[in-house]
Design an enzyme around this catalytic site. Sequence first.
Site, PDB file in Angstrom:
ATOM      1  N   HIS A 265       3.123  38.854 -74.791  1.00 58.86           N
ATOM      2  CA  HIS A 265       2.617  39.940 -73.935  1.00 58.86           C
ATOM      3  C   HIS A 265       3.536  40.149 -72.731  1.00 58.86           C
ATOM      4  O   HIS A 265       3.838  41.283 -72.365  1.00 58.86           O
ATOM      5  CB  HIS A 265       1.205  39.616 -73.433  1.00 58.86           C
ATOM      6  CG  HIS A 265       0.182  39.482 -74.523  1.00 58.86           C
ATOM      7  ND1 HIS A 265      -1.125  39.146 -74.287  1.00 58.86           N
ATOM      8  CD2 HIS A 265       0.298  39.648 -75.871  1.00 58.86           C
ATOM      9  CE1 HIS A 265      -1.786  39.108 -75.448  1.00 58.86           C
ATOM     10  NE2 HIS A 265      -0.934  39.392 -76.406  1.00 58.86           N
TER      11      HIS A 265
ATOM     12  N   ASP B 235       0.681  34.689 -71.726  1.00 57.97           N
ATOM     13  CA  ASP B 235       1.072  34.881 -73.120  1.00 57.97           C
ATOM     14  C   ASP B 235       2.524  35.355 -73.131  1.00 57.97           C
ATOM     15  O   ASP B 235       2.858  36.390 -72.547  1.00 57.97           O
ATOM     16  CB  ASP B 235       0.141  35.918 -73.768  1.00 57.97           C
ATOM     17  CG  ASP B 235       0.386  36.069 -75.263  1.00 57.97           C
ATOM     18  OD1 ASP B 235       1.537  36.365 -75.641  1.00 57.97           O
ATOM     19  OD2 ASP B 235      -0.566  35.919 -76.044  1.00 57.97           O
TER      20      ASP B 235
ATOM     21  N   GLU C  57      -0.254  31.203 -81.159  1.00 57.13           N
ATOM     22  CA  GLU C  57      -1.073  32.225 -81.822  1.00 57.13           C
ATOM     23  C   GLU C  57      -0.177  32.978 -82.801  1.00 57.13           C
ATOM     24  O   GLU C  57      -0.237  34.190 -82.926  1.00 57.13           O
ATOM     25  CB  GLU C  57      -1.650  33.203 -80.799  1.00 57.13           C
ATOM     26  CG  GLU C  57      -2.532  32.553 -79.759  1.00 57.13           C
ATOM     27  CD  GLU C  57      -2.951  33.506 -78.661  1.00 57.13           C
ATOM     28  OE1 GLU C  57      -4.099  33.425 -78.221  1.00 57.13           O
ATOM     29  OE2 GLU C  57      -2.132  34.344 -78.241  1.00 57.13           O
TER      30      GLU C  57
ATOM     31  N   HIS D 196      -9.318  38.400 -72.073  1.00 60.20           N
ATOM     32  CA  HIS D 196      -8.526  39.599 -71.760  1.00 60.20           C
ATOM     33  C   HIS D 196      -9.248  40.333 -70.644  1.00 60.20           C
ATOM     34  O   HIS D 196     -10.447  40.609 -70.767  1.00 60.20           O
ATOM     35  CB  HIS D 196      -8.404  40.498 -72.985  1.00 60.20           C
ATOM     36  CG  HIS D 196      -7.633  39.872 -74.107  1.00 60.20           C
ATOM     37  ND1 HIS D 196      -7.388  40.503 -75.294  1.00 60.20           N
ATOM     38  CD2 HIS D 196      -7.037  38.653 -74.201  1.00 60.20           C
ATOM     39  CE1 HIS D 196      -6.677  39.710 -76.077  1.00 60.20           C
ATOM     40  NE2 HIS D 196      -6.460  38.574 -75.448  1.00 60.20           N
TER      41      HIS D 196
ATOM     42  N   ASP E 192       1.927  44.618 -79.062  1.00 60.55           N
ATOM     43  CA  ASP E 192       1.377  43.280 -79.174  1.00 60.55           C
ATOM     44  C   ASP E 192       1.470  42.806 -80.619  1.00 60.55           C
ATOM     45  O   ASP E 192       0.535  42.934 -81.383  1.00 60.55           O
ATOM     46  CB  ASP E 192      -0.093  43.314 -78.700  1.00 60.55           C
ATOM     47  CG  ASP E 192      -0.735  41.938 -78.720  1.00 60.55           C
ATOM     48  OD1 ASP E 192      -0.014  40.958 -78.975  1.00 60.55           O
ATOM     49  OD2 ASP E 192      -1.949  41.834 -78.492  1.00 60.55           O
TER      50      ASP E 192
ATOM     51  N   TYR F 113     -13.190  39.547 -78.344  1.00 62.30           N
ATOM     52  CA  TYR F 113     -12.531  40.804 -77.965  1.00 62.30           C
ATOM     53  C   TYR F 113     -13.506  41.885 -77.611  1.00 62.30           C
ATOM     54  O   TYR F 113     -13.139  42.924 -77.096  1.00 62.30           O
ATOM     55  CB  TYR F 113     -11.668  41.311 -79.112  1.00 62.30           C
ATOM     56  CG  TYR F 113     -10.560  40.379 -79.351  1.00 62.30           C
ATOM     57  CD1 TYR F 113      -9.438  40.433 -78.552  1.00 62.30           C
ATOM     58  CD2 TYR F 113     -10.668  39.399 -80.307  1.00 62.30           C
ATOM     59  CE1 TYR F 113      -8.435  39.527 -78.737  1.00 62.30           C
ATOM     60  CE2 TYR F 113      -9.672  38.496 -80.485  1.00 62.30           C
ATOM     61  CZ  TYR F 113      -8.565  38.563 -79.700  1.00 62.30           C
ATOM     62  OH  TYR F 113      -7.577  37.662 -79.865  1.00 62.30           O
TER      63      TYR F 113
ATOM     64  N   ARG G 297     -16.929  38.652 -83.361  1.00 62.59           N
ATOM     65  CA  ARG G 297     -17.205  40.029 -83.771  1.00 62.59           C
ATOM     66  C   ARG G 297     -18.646  40.432 -83.548  1.00 62.59           C
ATOM     67  O   ARG G 297     -19.054  41.492 -83.946  1.00 62.59           O
ATOM     68  CB  ARG G 297     -16.869  40.200 -85.247  1.00 62.59           C
ATOM     69  CG  ARG G 297     -15.401  40.075 -85.517  1.00 62.59           C
ATOM     70  CD  ARG G 297     -15.093  40.500 -86.927  1.00 62.59           C
ATOM     71  NE  ARG G 297     -13.739  40.096 -87.278  1.00 62.59           N
ATOM     72  CZ  ARG G 297     -13.417  39.586 -88.439  1.00 62.59           C
ATOM     73  NH1 ARG G 297     -14.328  39.439 -89.361  1.00 62.59           N
ATOM     74  NH2 ARG G 297     -12.162  39.242 -88.693  1.00 62.59           N
TER      75      ARG G 297
ATOM     76  N   HIS H 190       2.687  39.446 -82.586  1.00 64.78           N
ATOM     77  CA  HIS H 190       3.179  38.072 -82.478  1.00 64.78           C
ATOM     78  C   HIS H 190       4.102  37.722 -83.644  1.00 64.78           C
ATOM     79  O   HIS H 190       3.824  38.080 -84.782  1.00 64.78           O
ATOM     80  CB  HIS H 190       2.015  37.097 -82.459  1.00 64.78           C
ATOM     81  CG  HIS H 190       1.101  37.301 -81.281  1.00 64.78           C
ATOM     82  ND1 HIS H 190       0.036  36.484 -81.015  1.00 64.78           N
ATOM     83  CD2 HIS H 190       1.109  38.231 -80.293  1.00 64.78           C
ATOM     84  CE1 HIS H 190      -0.570  36.904 -79.920  1.00 64.78           C
ATOM     85  NE2 HIS H 190       0.050  37.975 -79.467  1.00 64.78           N
TER      86      HIS H 190
ATOM     87  N   HIS I  49       0.097  30.869 -73.844  1.00 68.81           N
ATOM     88  CA  HIS I  49       0.079  31.190 -75.272  1.00 68.81           C
ATOM     89  C   HIS I  49       1.531  31.335 -75.691  1.00 68.81           C
ATOM     90  O   HIS I  49       2.254  32.172 -75.138  1.00 68.81           O
ATOM     91  CB  HIS I  49      -0.672  32.506 -75.531  1.00 68.81           C
ATOM     92  CG  HIS I  49      -2.156  32.377 -75.386  1.00 68.81           C
ATOM     93  ND1 HIS I  49      -3.002  33.467 -75.378  1.00 68.81           N
ATOM     94  CD2 HIS I  49      -2.953  31.274 -75.272  1.00 68.81           C
ATOM     95  CE1 HIS I  49      -4.257  33.039 -75.257  1.00 68.81           C
ATOM     96  NE2 HIS I  49      -4.242  31.722 -75.179  1.00 68.81           N
TER      97      HIS I  49
ATOM     98  N   HIS J  22     -10.909  30.947 -76.440  1.00 69.13           N
ATOM     99  CA  HIS J  22     -10.542  32.341 -76.231  1.00 69.13           C
ATOM    100  C   HIS J  22     -11.804  33.183 -76.352  1.00 69.13           C
ATOM    101  O   HIS J  22     -12.594  33.011 -77.266  1.00 69.13           O
ATOM    102  CB  HIS J  22      -9.524  32.753 -77.302  1.00 69.13           C
ATOM    103  CG  HIS J  22      -8.825  34.040 -77.006  1.00 69.13           C
ATOM    104  ND1 HIS J  22      -9.476  35.248 -76.958  1.00 69.13           N
ATOM    105  CD2 HIS J  22      -7.522  34.310 -76.726  1.00 69.13           C
ATOM    106  CE1 HIS J  22      -8.593  36.205 -76.682  1.00 69.13           C
ATOM    107  NE2 HIS J  22      -7.407  35.664 -76.526  1.00 69.13           N
TER     108      HIS J  22
ATOM    109  N   GLU K  84      -5.861  36.618 -69.045  1.00 67.12           N
ATOM    110  CA  GLU K  84      -4.642  36.632 -69.861  1.00 67.12           C
ATOM    111  C   GLU K  84      -3.824  37.873 -69.504  1.00 67.12           C
ATOM    112  O   GLU K  84      -4.365  38.967 -69.394  1.00 67.12           O
ATOM    113  CB  GLU K  84      -5.006  36.640 -71.360  1.00 67.12           C
ATOM    114  CG  GLU K  84      -3.772  36.626 -72.255  1.00 67.12           C
ATOM    115  CD  GLU K  84      -4.110  36.324 -73.717  1.00 67.12           C
ATOM    116  OE1 GLU K  84      -5.248  35.921 -74.004  1.00 67.12           O
ATOM    117  OE2 GLU K  84      -3.205  36.499 -74.551  1.00 67.12           O
TER     118      GLU K  84
END
Length: 469
Positions: free
Chosen positions: A295, A292, A374, A222, A342, A185, A149, A344, A329, A182, A258
Site C-alpha cells: 500500500h 503495509d 499477505e 482499514h 492494491d 472489510y 463477510r 499483492h 504487512h 485483521h 492500516e
Amino acid sequence: MVRRSARNAAKEPATTTTTTTTTDPHEEAIKTETNGAEADSEELKQRNKRKASASEPKPQSVDSPEADSPEEEESKPEPKKRKTTSSTKLSSQQEQTEMPLAPRTAVNTLRRAMYIGAHVSAAGGVHNSIPNAIHIGANAFALFLKSQRKWTSPPLADDAKNQFHALIKQHGYDATKHVVPHASYLINLAQADAAKAKQAYDCFLDDLKRCEALGIGLYNFHPGSAGPGGDMKAACGRIAAQLNKAIKATKSVVVLLENMCGSGNVVGGRFEELADIISQVEDKSRIGVCLDTCHAFTAGYDLRTPEAFAQTLAEFDRTIGLKYLKALHLNDSKAPYHSNRDLHANIGTGFLGLRAFHNIMNCPTLENLPMVLETPIEEKDAKGKTVENKQIWADEIKLLESLIGMDVESEEFNRLECELQKKGAAERRRIEEQVEKKATKEKKKLDGGKKERGAMDAFVVKKKGEGEA
Ligand SMILES: [Zn+2]
Ligand SMILES: [Zn+2]
C-alpha cells in the site's frame, strides 16, 4: 527455496484443502456490501472471480466447517458431533505442529529480532490459527476473529477461547505483541449515515472485545472510506470519534490504522490522514499504525533503495511519529510505484523487489514488531483446480529471515533477486500495461474535457465580444 516435498504434502491435514480462505485479507473482502469501506470495482471483480474458483468444492463434513465462519462450528448444539470434530481437530493440530512445512526460527538466533509470519486461517475456531502459524514456521501472525463477510457472528465460544490461551502459552507466542487480527472489510468507521455507522461500530467493538478475551494486544483495520464527495478531513473526524468511543468501551487493545494505497475516497493513503486521526484520539496509548509495504509503495512512498526507504521512514516519523508504528504487512506489489493499486505480489517478484525487503529486514527501528505476509499462495494443481500452497509462506518467512545481515553485493543476494524478478516478470508486465491503459484513457478523457471546455470558453468569449461590439 525448497518446495514442499511429496511426503509433506501427503501429511498435510485433509482440512487444509477445504480451508481455502483467510489467506490474504486484501484478496478476501468484498463479496458482500462493504458499508462503503472499499472501492476499486475492477480489482474486486477480478478477485471475486478468482475467489469463486478457489473456494468451489467444499465437502460437507463436520471436520471442515465453512472456512469463513470461524465460530460457527462451536455454536452447533449437538454434543456428539462436536466431540468428533474436536478429536479430529486435535490430530490435525498435532500434524500441523509436529510436521511443520518449516520449523519456527528461534528469534534470538537471528541477528535482528524480526518476528515474521502470515495472515493464517482461523477456520473452525480462533484457536486453529496457532497450529496454522506453527505449520508455516511463523513467529507472528494475523487472523480474522470472525467471519469477515457477515455483520454478526455467534459469540466467541468458551472452548475456542480456552484452547487459544492454552496453545499460545504452550507454543510461546506473545499475544500482546505478535498476534495482530485483521478487521472485517465490512467495517467503515468513516461512514456518515447514522444507522450504517452504528452497524460498523458494533462490529468493530465486538472485535475489540474478542481481542481482550483472547489476551490479544493489537488489532488492525482499514480506516474507512470518505464516501461520495470525499471530504477526507470530515471522514478522519468521524473515524476518530468512533475510535474514542470504542477505546472507552474497552480496556487495553491497541487499534492500528492500516495505511492504504490512496485510491479514490479511501482514507489512509497519505500519512497526514493517519496523523490527523491520531491527533484526535484522546488516549494515545491505544492507537497505532500498521504499515503495509505494498500500500505504501503504490500510494507513493518508495522503499526500494536504502535512501528511499530511509526517507519514507523519516517522513513517517515526521508526520505520524515512529512510536506509533506497531506492525507491518509485508507484501510485494504487482502494480508499479504510485499507481494507487492494491495488488499483492510474492516477496521479491513485484515492483518493490528483494532490495526493499532487505532494507526492512535490516532496519533496527523495526525490530520486535510483528511482520505479517499477505502474499498470494493460490496455485493450480495438476487437475487445474486452485489450491493453497502454504509452503510459499513457509519459504517466504525463511527467505526474509535470511536477508538479515545478507550482503547485497553477494552472489547469493544477486541470484535470489534475479530469480524472483524473473518469476514475477510476466505478471508485472500485465499489470503495468493495465495501469498504463487506464492512465491513457483517463488522460484522453481529461484532454477531451479540456478541449470541450476550451471550445466552449472560446465560444463564450466570442459571443461576449460580439455582444460588446
Ligand atoms: Zn488490510
Ligand atoms: Zn495489509
